[in-house]
Design an enzyme around this catalytic site. Structure first.
Site, short mmCIF file in Angstrom:
data_model
loop_
_atom_site.label_atom_id
_atom_site.label_comp_id
_atom_site.label_asym_id
_atom_site.label_seq_id
_atom_site.Cartn_x
_atom_site.Cartn_y
_atom_site.Cartn_z
N ASN A 9 0.88 -1.18 0.00
CA ASN A 9 0.00 0.00 0.00
C ASN A 9 0.91 1.23 0.00
OD1 ASN A 9 -1.83 2.03 0.45
ND2 ASN A 9 -2.14 1.54 2.62
N LYS A 11 0.20 4.23 -0.14
CA LYS A 11 -0.42 5.43 0.45
C LYS A 11 -0.21 6.61 -0.51
CE LYS A 11 0.66 3.62 5.00
NZ LYS A 11 0.01 3.68 6.29
N HIS A 95 -9.50 1.05 4.78
CA HIS A 95 -8.23 1.26 5.49
C HIS A 95 -8.50 2.20 6.67
CE1 HIS A 95 -4.14 2.55 6.36
NE2 HIS A 95 -3.73 1.49 5.70
N GLU A 97 -6.94 4.63 7.79
CA GLU A 97 -6.75 6.06 7.51
C GLU A 97 -8.00 6.64 6.84
OE1 GLU A 97 -3.02 5.64 5.44
OE2 GLU A 97 -2.08 5.05 7.33
N GLU A 166 -5.69 -5.13 10.41
CA GLU A 166 -4.68 -4.11 10.63
C GLU A 166 -4.97 -3.37 11.93
OE1 GLU A 166 -2.62 -2.91 6.72
OE2 GLU A 166 -4.32 -1.58 7.03
N GLY A 172 2.10 2.20 10.65
CA GLY A 172 3.02 3.32 10.49
C GLY A 172 3.68 3.76 11.78
N SER A 208 3.12 -2.27 10.30
CA SER A 208 4.58 -2.27 10.49
C SER A 208 5.23 -3.61 10.18
CB SER A 208 4.94 -1.80 11.91
OG SER A 208 4.51 -0.47 12.11
C1 PEP Z 1 -0.85 0.10 5.78
O1 PEP Z 1 -0.78 1.23 5.32
O2 PEP Z 1 -1.78 -0.65 5.46
C2 PEP Z 1 0.21 -0.35 6.68
C3 PEP Z 1 0.11 -1.53 7.22
O3 PEP Z 1 1.23 0.53 6.90
P1 PEP Z 1 2.65 0.20 7.60
O4 PEP Z 1 3.13 -1.11 7.03
O5 PEP Z 1 3.53 1.32 7.22
O6 PEP Z 1 2.40 0.09 9.06
#
Ligand code: PEP
Length: 244
Positions: A9, A11, A95, A97, A166, A172, A208
């Site tokens: 992803n 972003k 997601h 976000e 998630e 992040g 992460s």
């Molecule tokens: C994501 O954006 O779905 C995500 C898991 O980000 P990160 O791996 O940076 O934590």
């Protein structure tokens, strides 16, 4: 369909020149071991570039969002059918976000998943609890509520979707759920899927994920791979995760 899947992803990151280099490195570095799949979900303006760079390769591509609506006077929105025209296989919906920064409700996320399927895309439906919710002991209730909204909309069509657990506190932040924490929630998701005869849905872990923790996470019995944010922007790191 279960089987290992890793999805990047990006972003709101990228640029034409750096994307070219990243696509080329991924393409040359990905020799998929049997049964493993790799995909990248890029910002809308780069879908054409992903299509040009990855067509004919073993790497799929997709978008990070779509409108729940099919067409009309919705300035700035992008429909599932538009995204599908660029050869996308996947689209991320729900997601965290989008849920938190853009106020997407469970109902909107479910409608987006249905819109994706109507256009022939595979939605990657994200669910997960905040730190506050985890500390309050409501992880299971939150994940179940988010999942049930999608199940109510899709019914058995959920069998053609991908899910991603998630935990919001791990996205992040550099904090990762331990394999045991991830497995506990994945098992809950799997039980709910089994109750609608859809136990075979791929359930990814996201939050992460890095090259040095991917193997332990992906070894959990109900974890089918990962949704990877920051680490998907570096070809070597992302490929190491995909091979983990
Ligand atoms: C994501 O954006 O779905 C995500 C898991 O980000 P990160 O791996 O940076 O934590």
């Amino acid at each position: 369909m279960r089987g290992k899947l890793v999805v990047g992803n990006w972003k709101m990151h990228g640029g034409l020149r750096q994307n070219d280099a990243l696509f080329a490195d991924l393409r040359s570095g990905w020799n998929p071991p049997e049964g493993r799949r790799l995909a990248v979900c890029v910002p809308f303006p780069y879908l054409w570039q992903a299509q040009a760079a990855l067509s004919g390769s073993a790497i799929a591509w997709g978008a990070q969002n779509i409108s729940e609506r099919a067409t009309g006077a919705f300035t700035g929105e992008v429909s599932a059918a538009m995204v599908a025209e660029f050869g996308c296989r996947y689209v991320i919906v729900g997601h965290s976000e989008r849920r938190t920064l853009f106020a997407e409700t469970d109902a909107v996320v479910a409608a987006k998943a249905a819109a994706a399927m109507a256009a022939g895309l595979t939605p990657i439906v994200c669910v997960g609890e905040t730190l506050q919710e985890r500390e309050a002991g409501s992880t299971e209730a939150v994940v179940a509520r988010q999942l049930d909204a999608v199940l109510a909309e899709l019914g058995i069509r959920i069998a053609d979707a991908v899910l991603a657990y998630e935990p919001v506190w791990a996205i992040g932040t550099g904090l990762t759920a331990s394999p045991a924490q991830a497995q506990a929630v994945h098992a809950l998701v799997r039980r709910r899927l089994r109750s609608v005869d859809a136990a075979d849905v791929a359930v990814l872990y996201g939050g992460s994920v890095k090259a040095d923790n991917a193997q332990a996470l992906f070894a959990c019995p109900d974890v089918d791979g990962g949704l990877v944010g920051g680490a998907s922007l570096k070809a070597a790191e992302f490929l190491a995760i995909a091979h983990a």
